[in-house]
Write a protein that holds these residues in place. Structure first.
Motif, PDB file in Angstrom:
ATOM      1  N   THR A 636      19.164   0.164 -14.154  1.00  0.00           N
ATOM      2  CA  THR A 636      19.430  -0.146 -12.713  1.00  0.00           C
ATOM      3  C   THR A 636      19.504  -1.251 -12.485  1.00  0.00           C
ATOM      4  OG1 THR A 636      18.778   0.793 -10.423  1.00  0.00           O
ATOM      5  CG2 THR A 636      17.126   0.050 -12.224  1.00  0.00           C
ATOM      6  N   GLY A 637      19.544  -1.816 -10.833  1.00  0.00           N
ATOM      7  CA  GLY A 637      19.761  -3.204 -10.723  1.00  0.00           C
ATOM      8  C   GLY A 637      21.185  -3.442 -10.751  1.00  0.00           C
ATOM      9  N   GLY A 638      21.619  -4.835 -10.242  1.00  0.00           N
ATOM     10  CA  GLY A 638      22.965  -4.807 -10.312  1.00  0.00           C
ATOM     11  C   GLY A 638      23.954  -4.547  -8.997  1.00  0.00           C
ATOM     12  N   ALA A 639      25.067  -4.780  -8.907  1.00  0.00           N
ATOM     13  CA  ALA A 639      25.951  -4.612  -7.817  1.00  0.00           C
ATOM     14  C   ALA A 639      26.040  -3.057  -7.427  1.00  0.00           C
ATOM     15  CB  ALA A 639      27.369  -5.155  -8.065  1.00  0.00           C
ATOM     16  N   ASN A 640      26.022  -2.224  -8.413  1.00  0.00           N
ATOM     17  CA  ASN A 640      25.936  -0.804  -8.086  1.00  0.00           C
ATOM     18  C   ASN A 640      24.796  -0.181  -8.288  1.00  0.00           C
ATOM     19  OD1 ASN A 640      28.892  -1.049  -7.850  1.00  0.00           O
ATOM     20  ND2 ASN A 640      28.947  -0.938 -10.024  1.00  0.00           N
ATOM     21  N   GLY A 641      23.738  -0.828  -8.174  1.00  0.00           N
ATOM     22  CA  GLY A 641      22.398  -0.191  -8.294  1.00  0.00           C
ATOM     23  C   GLY A 641      21.378  -0.700  -7.068  1.00  0.00           C
ATOM     24  N   ILE A 642      20.320  -1.061  -7.700  1.00  0.00           N
ATOM     25  CA  ILE A 642      19.388  -1.785  -6.649  1.00  0.00           C
ATOM     26  C   ILE A 642      19.746  -3.152  -6.579  1.00  0.00           C
ATOM     27  CG2 ILE A 642      16.941  -1.921  -6.078  1.00  0.00           C
ATOM     28  CD1 ILE A 642      16.053   0.749  -7.379  1.00  0.00           C
ATOM     29  N   ARG A 643      20.141  -3.720  -5.594  1.00  0.00           N
ATOM     30  CA  ARG A 643      20.918  -4.990  -5.442  1.00  0.00           C
ATOM     31  C   ARG A 643      19.995  -5.954  -5.307  1.00  0.00           C
ATOM     32  NH1 ARG A 643      25.402  -1.971  -1.675  1.00  0.00           N
ATOM     33  NH2 ARG A 643      23.474  -0.851  -1.272  1.00  0.00           N
ATOM     34  N   ALA A 644      18.642  -5.876  -5.197  1.00  0.00           N
ATOM     35  CA  ALA A 644      17.806  -7.050  -5.023  1.00  0.00           C
ATOM     36  C   ALA A 644      17.385  -7.576  -6.396  1.00  0.00           C
ATOM     37  CB  ALA A 644      16.611  -6.665  -4.289  1.00  0.00           C
ATOM     38  N   TRP A 645      18.016  -6.765  -7.605  1.00  0.00           N
ATOM     39  CA  TRP A 645      17.619  -7.182  -8.974  1.00  0.00           C
ATOM     40  C   TRP A 645      18.950  -7.190  -9.562  1.00  0.00           C
ATOM     41  CZ3 TRP A 645      14.252  -4.455  -5.899  1.00  0.00           C
ATOM     42  CH2 TRP A 645      12.778  -4.613  -6.211  1.00  0.00           C
ATOM     43  N   GLN A 646      18.831  -8.176 -10.898  1.00  0.00           N
ATOM     44  CA  GLN A 646      20.087  -8.301 -11.712  1.00  0.00           C
ATOM     45  C   GLN A 646      19.948  -7.050 -12.272  1.00  0.00           C
ATOM     46  OE1 GLN A 646      20.162 -11.705 -13.959  1.00  0.00           O
ATOM     47  NE2 GLN A 646      18.989 -13.104 -12.697  1.00  0.00           N
ATOM     48  N   VAL A 647      21.238  -6.833 -12.935  1.00  0.00           N
ATOM     49  CA  VAL A 647      21.596  -5.546 -13.567  1.00  0.00           C
ATOM     50  C   VAL A 647      20.561  -5.691 -14.707  1.00  0.00           C
ATOM     51  CG1 VAL A 647      23.439  -6.507 -14.847  1.00  0.00           C
ATOM     52  CG2 VAL A 647      23.175  -4.171 -14.711  1.00  0.00           C
ATOM     53  N   ARG A 648      19.984  -4.373 -14.948  1.00  0.00           N
ATOM     54  CA  ARG A 648      19.186  -4.071 -16.293  1.00  0.00           C
ATOM     55  C   ARG A 648      17.890  -4.971 -16.436  1.00  0.00           C
ATOM     56  NH1 ARG A 648      21.831  -1.083 -20.151  1.00  0.00           N
ATOM     57  NH2 ARG A 648      23.836  -1.057 -20.023  1.00  0.00           N
ATOM     58  N   SER A 649      17.541  -5.585 -15.142  1.00  0.00           N
ATOM     59  CA  SER A 649      16.270  -6.513 -14.973  1.00  0.00           C
ATOM     60  C   SER A 649      15.274  -5.684 -14.773  1.00  0.00           C
ATOM     61  CB  SER A 649      16.535  -7.612 -14.191  1.00  0.00           C
ATOM     62  OG  SER A 649      16.734  -7.478 -13.005  1.00  0.00           O
ATOM     63  N   LEU A 650      15.305  -4.553 -13.844  1.00  0.00           N
ATOM     64  CA  LEU A 650      14.100  -3.769 -13.302  1.00  0.00           C
ATOM     65  C   LEU A 650      13.623  -2.462 -14.157  1.00  0.00           C
ATOM     66  CD1 LEU A 650      12.413  -2.802 -10.989  1.00  0.00           C
ATOM     67  CD2 LEU A 650      14.604  -1.625 -10.102  1.00  0.00           C
ATOM     68  N   GLY A 651      12.349  -2.390 -14.016  1.00  0.00           N
ATOM     69  CA  GLY A 651      11.825  -1.331 -14.767  1.00  0.00           C
ATOM     70  C   GLY A 651      11.627  -1.579 -16.555  1.00  0.00           C
ATOM     71  N   PRO A 652      11.456  -0.547 -17.115  1.00  0.00           N
ATOM     72  CA  PRO A 652      10.989   0.542 -16.647  1.00  0.00           C
ATOM     73  C   PRO A 652       9.654   0.861 -16.069  1.00  0.00           C
ATOM     74  CG  PRO A 652      10.816   0.732 -19.192  1.00  0.00           C
ATOM     75  CD  PRO A 652      11.479  -0.457 -18.723  1.00  0.00           C
ATOM     76  N   GLY A 653       9.419   1.357 -14.865  1.00  0.00           N
ATOM     77  CA  GLY A 653       8.105   1.894 -14.483  1.00  0.00           C
ATOM     78  C   GLY A 653       7.479   0.345 -13.849  1.00  0.00           C
ATOM     79  N   THR A 654       6.322   0.097 -14.400  1.00  0.00           N
ATOM     80  CA  THR A 654       5.930  -1.364 -13.856  1.00  0.00           C
ATOM     81  C   THR A 654       5.945  -2.303 -15.153  1.00  0.00           C
ATOM     82  OG1 THR A 654       3.580  -0.788 -14.782  1.00  0.00           O
ATOM     83  CG2 THR A 654       4.283  -0.172 -12.551  1.00  0.00           C
ATOM     84  N   TYR A 655       6.734  -1.983 -16.166  1.00  0.00           N
ATOM     85  CA  TYR A 655       6.916  -2.992 -17.079  1.00  0.00           C
ATOM     86  C   TYR A 655       7.704  -4.394 -16.785  1.00  0.00           C
ATOM     87  CZ  TYR A 655       8.639  -5.276 -21.563  1.00  0.00           C
ATOM     88  OH  TYR A 655       9.111  -5.981 -22.299  1.00  0.00           O
ATOM     89  N   LYS A 656       7.289  -5.517 -17.033  1.00  0.00           N
ATOM     90  CA  LYS A 656       7.899  -6.658 -16.732  1.00  0.00           C
ATOM     91  C   LYS A 656       8.097  -7.612 -18.173  1.00  0.00           C
ATOM     92  CE  LYS A 656       7.089 -10.935 -14.013  1.00  0.00           C
ATOM     93  NZ  LYS A 656       8.537 -10.732 -13.397  1.00  0.00           N
ATOM     94  N   GLU A 657       9.489  -7.717 -18.349  1.00  0.00           N
ATOM     95  CA  GLU A 657       9.838  -8.241 -19.298  1.00  0.00           C
ATOM     96  C   GLU A 657       9.446  -9.798 -19.468  1.00  0.00           C
ATOM     97  OE1 GLU A 657      14.247  -8.049 -19.004  1.00  0.00           O
ATOM     98  OE2 GLU A 657      14.299  -9.612 -17.179  1.00  0.00           O
ATOM     99  N   PRO A 658       9.274 -10.425 -20.648  1.00  0.00           N
ATOM    100  CA  PRO A 658       8.747 -11.606 -20.806  1.00  0.00           C
ATOM    101  C   PRO A 658       9.689 -12.792 -20.122  1.00  0.00           C
ATOM    102  CG  PRO A 658       8.789 -10.464 -22.900  1.00  0.00           C
ATOM    103  CD  PRO A 658       9.640  -9.668 -22.133  1.00  0.00           C
TER     104      PRO A 658
END
Length: 777
Positions: A636-658
């Motif tokens: 999710t994320g990006g122009a066709n998802g949840i647009r406040a996040w970059q594409v593939r930068s949200l989730g999964p769950g509460t995980y936060k990438e480094p």
């Protein structure tokens, strides 16, 4: 540099914008209202009965106020008022909307129309009160229509009158489309629906000349209080005895004449002269007139012609035949007409004349397009070739050569850092081949057998991938709104190499690393789509898409029965060993996956539209491969998802990438919902406000990304919320979209449940600017 945005300064800037906006809109709205006239400022309709739709009553008001956007701003009137009085063809006048000058005659007409509407709904004692509120100082008028319906009149009894015993028997034997009965309201619209239903019933049973004028009503309200005695007359005698005889006569189909017309043939004659054609084919069921340059096999007409000699004339069968020819994608013009045989006018027979004007047989095109893959912008070029009648059976063969470049966010300096080259080919055959030919009911929906093959090379910043694909399946439409696709075989061979070392380093200890290995997919999938958008519905449309796919089960069964050896390797977490089968020296995936998407669009008026979308998808890996292949995972994320996040930068769950990692998050479950309000601004420019919510989750407990696992008692607490605004530029051939999203709730932030507003300062990371081609949904 500190990325924090001080809320105080944001508030000051917002206040300045609001003050400027109020100043702009303070331009006099009555600039072009003549003296002694009034601007129609507001129109209201009030109804005291919840059974009457207020929205429906508004359609009977003959004069409405100027259109609004955002629910309050008469933006287009404001544009018009900005224009110069000295110019009659000012640009602002063309894109704006002139003021609605109050017209007393139209107000009276509206009052009459509303009263008639109440009568048509069965409220004969209803009243309509019109109030006009004049503000001489502001030169404005508000109009209010108040509807009091009173008690509704109902049908007490229905007396049926038939001029023909067979018509009576046929009508009484069919109760599937009964709109009126004793006790129902005396509603003109339901009465009219009943008339149409009766006409369809008889025209679907041979009565070719039966029309709406052969059904009439007589209502008597004098005998009972607020109750109607209704007389329904079916098959009234016409003035011409010969016409009456035809109305009461069932007609049967006789001869069929199919004309495949040359491209320059005029289309105004029912019968075409045989001299126009160089070839005539005679079969037991029909005659085909054609020319040498346009040839079709007779079997094509046998499958598409759903009418047979000796059958009763049925309107539904005629419509199905038209749709069958139309779905072939062969003809620019299709005409089906009936005529009594010239030599036998009194035989109750009908000859059928079908005229078909083919499209160009072959075509080649080259196009350049802007691309938007999950929010990554780029450019692509395609060379397309199409042959519409490859083997003279309306087989549509297509080949596409494609090359593309896109910009994907990474540490590389190269702007277009993604390359794609590929070839795709498919052939659609309008008949059943393979296993489907043994299912007899399948033939009634006129499916197409589709073969396709392709090869695709993709070079991305983190890896290079090649995909080889072969498909075999069926495509059909069961109605005007339902489309089905069944792929019995969907084979994909995926090879990955040239990995970016930094990317490998980031995922080396993660469960998802197995997704980025060579794999083979042998799947069967089915999807159906329900779409009312093409039906020219005046207000709203619905769209539903459902997919289900299963992969690897057949290969697993064959491998087990053949007692093939298993390969042992380290488990995905490195804590033990796992065993799996290989086909063509490649591990095959095994999973089941399904998702459903729903969209609804509602047109408020010609300037305002509201669109909503919901999506739910689940993929479960098992057996031979305990990880979903990367291309089958959800993100999710990006122009066709949840647009406040970059594409593939949200989730999964509460995980936060480094920190600093390339966004590449995907997983097994996806839940997402979006609402977007669109409003026209000027010319081809549209504005939008949107709200997005959702996230992705892992389904496998082996996924060791912290907080990634889906749990029923926690998932709703891990939803991301975002909002924003955007612009759409409609260039007819494509729509260019610009969206600015702002995070409202960040699931990976445990402070105050992730809510940002009122809890911390906004930073640049909380905003996301997306460029895209086309609408998001």
């Amino acid at each position: 540099m500190d990325k924090r945005v001080n809320v105080k300064y944001l508030s000051i800037h917002l206040a300045i914008v609001m003050i400027a906006g109020f100043s702009i809109f303070s331009c006099s709205p009555v600039k072009y209202v003549p003296e002694n006239s009034y601007l129609l400022n507001k129109v209201e309709v009030e109804v005291d009965n919840p059974r009457i739709s207020r929205e429906e009553t508004k359609t009977y008001v003959r004069q409405k106020e100027n259109y609004k956007i955002l629910g309050f701003a008469k933006f287009h009137l404001w544009l018009y008022n900005l224009s110069s009085k000295k110019k009659t063809d000012d640009w602002l006048k063309r894109i704006g909307e002139p003021p609605q000058i109050y017209n007393e005659a139209l107000a009276v007409r509206s009052e009459e129309q509303l009263k008639q509407y109440l009568n048509n709904k069965g409220y004969f004692r209803g009243t309509v009160d019109r109030e006009v509120f004049i503000n001489d100082k502001k030169q404005k008028v508000n109009v209010k229509y108040s509807l009091e319906t009173g008690d509704i009149y109902r049908i007490r009894d229905i007396n049926y009158h038939f001029n023909n015993a067979e018509l009576r028997e046929l009508f009484m034997s069919d109760t599937s489309q009964t709109y009126i009965s004793p006790g129902t309201p005396f509603d003109y619209y339901m009465l009219d629906n009943q008339r149409s239903s009766i006409v369809d019933l008889f025209r679907n049973n041979g009565y070719y000349y039966f029309t709406k004028e052969d059904v009439s009503y007589l209502a008597d309200s004098s005998k009972f209080e607020k109750e109607i005695i209704l007389d329904l007359y079916v098959g009234n005698s016409r003035e011409d005895p010969e016409d009456s005889a035809k109305v009461f006569t069932p007609y049967f189909l006789n001869d069929f004449y199919i004309s495949v017309l040359p491209g320059t043939t005029p289309l105004n004659d029912v019968q075409q002269s045989s001299n126009m054609f160089s070839d005539t084919l005679w079969t037991d069921d029909f005659i085909v007139y054609r020319n040498n340059q346009i040839k079709y096999k007779t079997g094509l007409f046998e499958r598409s012609l759903l009418m047979k000699r000796g059958d009763r004339y049925r309107l539904s069968t005629v419509e199905n035949t038209f749709n069958a020819f139309n779905r072939l994608r062969q003809f620019r013009f299709i005409d089906i007409r009936f005529q009594e045989p010239e030599m036998n006018q009194d035989s109750s027979l009908l000859d059928c004349y079908i005229r078909l004007a083919p499209l160009n047989k072959q075509s080649t095109s080259f196009d350049i397009e802007g691309t938007n893959t999950s929010g990554n912008l780029g450019v692509a070029g395609n060379i397309n070739y199409q042959h519409r009648n490859l083997f003279h059976g309306a087989e549509v063969f297509q080949v596409k050569l494609r090359g593309a470049m896109e910009r994907v966010a990474s540490s590389e300096s190269e702007y277009f850092n993604t390359r794609e080259f590929g070839i795709e080919s498919n052939i659609a055959i309008p008949k059943l081949l393979g296993p489907g030919s043994f299912i007899r009911w399948f033939e009634t929906v006129l499916p197409k057998t589709v073969f396709s093959a392709g090869y695709n090379f993709q070079r991305r910043p983190e890896y290079t991938r090649t995909i080889s694909n072969v498909k075999f399946g069926y495509d059909w439409m069961s109605s005007e709104t339902f489309r089905h696709t069944l792929n019995l075989l969907d084979f994909n061979m995926v090879n990955l190499y040239r990995f970016d070392p930094n990317f490998i380093e980031r995922i080396k200890d993660l469960y998802i690393k197995s997704s980025f290995t060579d794999h083979l997919i042998l799947a069967t999938n089915y999807s159906f789509t329900y779409n009312t958008q093409s039906l020219n519905m005046s207000k709203g449309y619905s769209y539903v898409r459902f997919n289900i796919e299963s992969a690897g089960n057949l290969l697993s069964l064959v491998s087990s029965l053949a007692n093939r050896p298993k390969i042992q390797t380290v488990d995905t977490l490195g804590l033990g060993t796992t065993e799996y089968y290989r086909i063509l020296n490649t591990r095959f995936a095994q999973y089941v996956k399904s998702d459903v998407e729903f969209r609804y669009g509602y047109t408020i008026d010609k300037y305002n539209t509201l669109v909503a979308r919901a999506f739910l998808g689940v993929g479960v890996p098992y057996g031979n491969f305990d990880v979903l292949p990367f291309e089958k995972k959800y993100f999710t994320g990006g122009a066709n998802g949840i647009r406040a996040w970059q594409v593939r930068s949200l989730g999964p769950g509460t995980y936060k990438e480094p920190e600093g990692a390339y966004p590449n998050q995907s997983s097994d479950i996806k839940l997402e919902a979006n609402v977007e309000y669109r409003f026209k601004l000027i010319s081809f420019v549209e504005g939008a406000l949107f709200f997005d919510v959702g996230n992705i989750w892992a389904i496998n407990k082996k996924d060791n990304r912290e907080g990634a696992l889906f749990e029923f008692d926690k998932f709703y607490k891990q939803l991301a919320f975002g909002t924003g605004t955007g612009l759409r530029f409609d260039f007819n051939y494509f729509v260019f979209r610009l969206d600015l999203g702002m995070k409202l709730r960040e699931p990976s932030n445990q402070f105050n449940d992730g809510w940002i507003i009122g809890n911390r300062s906004y930073t640049a990371d909380d905003l996301n600017l997306s460029f895209a081609i086309g609408y998001p949904f």
